[in-house]
Design a protein around this motif. Structure first.
Motif, short mmCIF file in Angstrom:
data_model
loop_
_atom_site.label_atom_id
_atom_site.label_comp_id
_atom_site.label_asym_id
_atom_site.label_seq_id
_atom_site.Cartn_x
_atom_site.Cartn_y
_atom_site.Cartn_z
N GLU A 411 0.84 -1.20 0.00
CA GLU A 411 0.00 0.00 0.00
C GLU A 411 0.87 1.25 0.00
O GLU A 411 0.60 2.22 -0.72
CB GLU A 411 -0.90 -0.01 1.24
CG GLU A 411 -1.78 1.23 1.36
CD GLU A 411 -2.54 1.28 2.67
OE1 GLU A 411 -3.31 2.25 2.86
OE2 GLU A 411 -2.39 0.37 3.50
N GLN A 414 2.15 1.93 -3.32
CA GLN A 414 1.06 2.15 -4.27
C GLN A 414 0.97 1.08 -5.35
O GLN A 414 0.56 1.34 -6.48
CB GLN A 414 1.18 3.55 -4.91
CG GLN A 414 1.11 4.67 -3.88
CD GLN A 414 1.10 6.05 -4.50
OE1 GLN A 414 0.97 6.20 -5.71
NE2 GLN A 414 1.23 7.06 -3.66
N TRP A 416 -1.26 -1.29 -5.95
CA TRP A 416 -2.61 -1.51 -5.44
C TRP A 416 -3.08 -2.95 -5.62
O TRP A 416 -3.67 -3.53 -4.70
CB TRP A 416 -3.58 -0.54 -6.08
CG TRP A 416 -3.17 0.88 -5.98
CD1 TRP A 416 -2.81 1.72 -7.00
CD2 TRP A 416 -3.01 1.65 -4.77
NE1 TRP A 416 -2.46 2.96 -6.52
CE2 TRP A 416 -2.57 2.94 -5.15
CE3 TRP A 416 -3.19 1.38 -3.42
CZ2 TRP A 416 -2.33 3.95 -4.22
CZ3 TRP A 416 -2.95 2.38 -2.51
CH2 TRP A 416 -2.52 3.65 -2.90
N LEU A 449 -7.53 0.90 0.59
CA LEU A 449 -7.04 0.59 -0.75
C LEU A 449 -8.09 0.93 -1.82
O LEU A 449 -7.77 1.50 -2.86
CB LEU A 449 -6.66 -0.89 -0.83
CG LEU A 449 -5.47 -1.31 0.03
CD1 LEU A 449 -5.37 -2.83 0.09
CD2 LEU A 449 -4.18 -0.72 -0.53
N ASN A 455 -5.66 4.78 -7.29
CA ASN A 455 -5.89 3.37 -7.57
C ASN A 455 -6.77 3.27 -8.81
O ASN A 455 -7.91 3.75 -8.80
CB ASN A 455 -6.59 2.71 -6.38
CG ASN A 455 -6.79 1.21 -6.57
OD1 ASN A 455 -6.58 0.68 -7.66
ND2 ASN A 455 -7.21 0.53 -5.52
#
Length: 894
Positions: A411, A414, A416, A449, A455
């Motif tokens: 996380e 990033q 995702w 998330l 994302n």
């Protein structure tokens, strides 16, 4: 308690200990040989060869000594020899006993399969054996070792059952020591499962049984376990006392393992009630006890104690911002993991190291820039190694911890899709193993998330669903959550509180995002606000549960339209980038308002306003009082006035609870000049009922003389005299009459609608520092609860509790939580308390005015408070809000 310490505890208390002398860990965990307790060997009754018997006795001594010295491989070889000799003699009981000791030695090296095989063989040998004294003792010993293995590999439920069975067998054998040890082990399993109060009950009984007995290592272990549970349930000073006694016994017994465990426990207590320096000293004593400059590298045995102590130091330094020390420590800790055998203990060490380092990395950007911090890949690789170890152990709970932590690393980078996959794996594992204490973490992590701005698969609907599941899981946990998981590295404010706030922020965002004014969209937005209101109520409840370290409160639906058509309820919550409000008005849909402002600025302004309000003869409070008014009231003022609201009820968040809403200022008037004002921790936590001022009676207790190091309060006598003149049916306890026992007896004898206590007292963010001063002692918040609920049962609640001359602790950001805690736990429908102590002459005048208004026909509690404040305000001597503003009404305002 951190998980790595919990596993150290399991190392000691899970050991199979028997008076039979056949357990190799007897010398280690209870020092039966060193402590002077004679051992009795259980052997088959058949004739034996003297030479063989001498050999066996020598091997048993060697096995115990090698186990005690941490020479586990040598101990294994020795116990294997005992097993073979007993097998050759066909002494099944003695062979089963030796196999249980062999299993324990395997467990110390994390050789779980071999440990399990040894136990299975020992149980097979016990089949079809005659059930006599020897059988019961050996079988109990085997079950104790089995419980140790089950706990070490994540089977706390199974361990509890094994130790319960062991206790039954020890009872059949009339083995008192075995019974006590089994109960201590059961308490450990109960704690592992989150049943802290059951564990406390069991350990309290054990402590009572051992209190009259001489010092022994078993007594030290029992006291340490009791001290740990007392800490977890909030009894910090009592915990310190018990742990100090445990340490003294362990030192007299000269047992380094138990000394280390007691020092670690004292370190954890010191972080709460002493100082970080004191805690660090306890941890350093453990490290020094096992460090040997001549032994490089350190032995596995030494690392078992050094690593958890250093992990505690690392978490401590990260928490306190001691970046330099933390940056020196984390690389050494990481290098030590390779020297530890694969075990559940080692898995959690690595997870907690990663959690501390991740927090250090986020907070200490200068260290990152200078290359002192490990990169994300290094952290991920360490967690991947821990996950592989957990899988090799077959420990799915430990695996869930590592995989979920690994998801948090991805996380941060990033990535995702990988983060979502790992988090979902952790959630699935937690659900599969019934690890309810972890489920909410992974659900909230999924929520973060799914709502991440960059994302590509961002989905507000999925994020809302995930957060909803997390909050529902937290509500279901209640009692377990109250203490928070022992494995949690950080506090309630860091692990639980953010989940509620993030969910509220998302709900408010969803309620704003749709500009469609169709009936369906309007109804959906209203549902989002209703849910957000409920989540704020749940957060307030969770805070109080955590404050008391138990789930002690019930909620009930409240319909404001039926309760008070002239009241408005304003919920406040400080989010990351805004101060948000939800307004509930009678017969209207919920409305939301917000002010863009950082949560830290809200806290700072609230603290400054509080400081200026208590500074007499100055008006520097005014700009700050207007600022907070502009945040909270001005955006909603038109809606409030259009609804013809007479009473404003606030559900306040965080530091806003430390300032009186009545003193907020619109530039012309104080808020109390326009509305009656009341507070509540949550509308669903109280049962508002109209005030009945007929047939009133009051129990009034107070001190005029200085007690417990506090200054005299000479006007308390006048205050109580005025109350008795207004309410004729009065019982007065003044000075020497105002003792703990006398107050309890009076409340038990008679139901008083009003209890008025005029004495020094303090409200704090911890129950340990929340108390009232009586003639003979300080009455802790839990004792206040015990006293005031003594006359409940089938009787009606106390209508009004007045705490005069008390105050919230200076410098404590969450001190008002203590006032809310007293108010809710006392069982009173309403509580009138003070945010700060003021001139007791002004208090006497205010109290007289309040009771005069309270007994007026048709008056409500909130109106009585307002009119008394306005009356005091008219006196030129008391015009400054320092005199009239600190009084706050919590609970029912009717």
């Amino acid at each position: 308690m951190t998980i790595f310490y919990r596993l150290i505890v399991s190392f000691f208390l899970g050991l199979a200990i028997s008076l039979s002398g056949l357990t190799c860990d007897a010398a280690r965990s209870f020092a039966l040989a060193k402590g002077g307790v004679s051992t009795v060997e259980i052997v088959a009754s058949a004739p034996t060869d003297r030479s063989t018997e001498d050999t066996l006795e020598s091997l048993r001594r060697q096995g115990r000594q090698r186990y005690q010295n941490g020479e586990y491989e040598a101990a294994i070889a020795t116990w294997q020899a005992v097993v073979h000799l007993q097998a050759a003699r066909r002494h099944s009981l003695a062979q089963a006993s030796a196999l249980s000791n062999l299993s324990l030695a395997y467990q110390q090296l994390s050789q779980w399969s071999a440990a399990q095989e040894a136990l299975e063989e020992s149980i097979r040998l016990l089949e079809n054996q005659p059930e006599d004294l020897s059988y019961w003792q050996v079988f109990a010993q085997v079950l104790t070792a089995k419980g140790r293995l089950q706990l070490a590999t994540g089977g706390a439920h199974s361990a509890l059952e094994s130790w319960q069975q062991a206790e039954t067998l020890y009872r059949q054998a009339s083995d008192e020591s075995g019974i006590i040890r089994s109960q201590i082990n059961q308490a450990q399993a109960l704690r592992e499962l989150g049943f802290y109060h059951q564990a406390l009950e069991k350990l309290t009984d054990v402590g009572d049984h051992l209190s009259a007995q001489p010092s022994s290592l078993m007594k030290s272990v029992a006291l340490r376990q009791l001290g740990d549970i007392l800490r977890l349930t909030g009894e910090l000073h009592q915990s310190k006392t018990v742990l100090t006694e445990s340490l003294a016994i362990a030192q007299r017994e000269n047992n380094s393992a138990e000394v280390s465990a007691a020092l670690l426990s004292l370190g954890h207590v010191a972080t709460k009630i002493d100082s970080l320096a004191a805690a660090e000293d306890f941890y350093q004593q453990v490290i020094s006890l096992w460090s040997d400059a001549t032994e490089q590298p350190l032995s596995v045995e030494a690392l078992r104690y050094i690593v958890p102590a250093e992990l505690s130091q690392l978490a401590l330094w990260v928490e306190s911002g001691n970046w330099e020390s933390a940056n020196r420590l984390w690389p050494r800790l990481q290098s030590q993991f390779d020297a530890l055998p694969a075990s559940r203990e080692g898995v959690f060490h690595q997870v907690h190291w990663a959690q501390s380092v991740m927090k250090l990395r986020r907070a200490n950007l200068s260290a990152e820039a200078s290359g002192q911090m490990p990169d994300w890949l290094a952290i991920a690789q360490q967690l991947q190694r821990a996950a592989e170890q957990a899988r090799s152990l077959g420990d799915q709970r430990a695996e869930a911890h590592t995989v979920g932590a690994l998801g948090a690393v991805y996380e941060q980078t990033q990535q995702w899709a990988i983060a979502q996959s790992l988090t979902q794996q952790a959630l699935t594992l937690s659900q599969k193993t019934g690890a309810t204490e972890m489920i909410y973490r992974w659900q909230s992590q999924l929520g973060r998330l799914w709502q991440a701005d960059n994302n590509p698969d961002r989905s507000v609907e999925r994020a809302l669903a995930a957060y909803g599941d997390a909050v529902d899981a937290l509500s279901n946990l209640r009692g377990d959550l109250a203490i928070t998981s022992e494995g949690a590295q950080f506090s309630f404010q860091e692990t639980v509180d953010p989940i509620y706030r993030e969910y509220v922020a998302l709900l408010l965002q969803a309620a704003k995002s749709d500009s469609d004014n169709s009936l369906q969209s309007v109804a959906m937005r209203q549902q989002y606000l209703i849910r957000a209101e409920g989540v704020i109520e749940s957060l307030r409840l969770a805070e109080l549960d955590n404050y008391f370290k138990e789930a002690c409160l019930d909620t009930r639906p409240v319909n404001i339209n039926q309760i008070d058509p002239k009241a408005g309820i304003l919920y406040t919550i400080a989010l990351k980038d805004q101060l948000a409000m939800i307004l509930q008005l009678p017969n209207q849909s919920l409305q939301q308002f917000s002010t863009p402002i950082d949560a830290a600025d809200v806290e700072q302004t609230a603290a400054q306003l509080r400081q200026e309000l208590v500074t007499r003869s100055y008006r520097r409070y005014l700009p700050l009082a207007q600022q907070v008014y502009d945040w909270l009231i001005r955006p909603a003022r038109a809606a409030i006035d259009s609804a013809e609201v007479e009473t404003l009820v606030f559900v306040l968040d965080g530091s806003l609870q430390n300032i009186p809403m009545s003193a907020l200022h619109d530039g012309q008037h104080f808020l109390v000049e326009d509305y009656a004002v009341a507070l509540t921790p949550g509308v669903t936590l109280i049962n508002p009922q109209p005030w009945e001022n007929k047939a009133l009676s009051v129990l009034a207790a107070g001190l005029t003389e200085g007690r417990q190091g506090r200054i005299p309060l000479p006007y308390v006598a006048e205050e109580i005299k005025r109350i008795s003149e207004i309410i004729r049916r009065s019982t007065i306890l003044l000075n020497g009459q105002f003792t703990y026992d006398e107050l309890l007896d009076r409340v038990k004898e008679t139901r008083y609608p009003i209890v008025h206590i005029a004495t020094h007292g303090q409200f704090s963010s911890t129950p340990d520092k929340t108390y009232l001063v009586a003639w003979d002692q300080q009455i802790n918040v839990r004792d206040v609860n015990h006293i005031l609920r003594a006359n409940l049962g089938d009787r009606e609640a106390i209508e009004l509790l007045v705490l005069s001359a008390c105050e919230t602790a200076s410098g404590d950001k969450r001190a008002a939580l203590g006032l809310s805690g007293v108010a809710i736990r006392a069982g009173a429908r309403s509580t009138l308390g003070g945010l700060w102590a003021i001139n007791d002459e002004a208090t006497a005048q205010f109290t007289s005015a309040f009771y005069q208004q309270l007994t007026s026909p048709g008056s409500t509690r909130a109106q009585a408070l307002r009119k008394a404040q306005l009356q005091l305000m008219q006196d030129p001597q008391y015009r400054h809000p320092v005199y009239w503003a600190p009084y706050v009404l919590l609970g029912s305002w009717l």
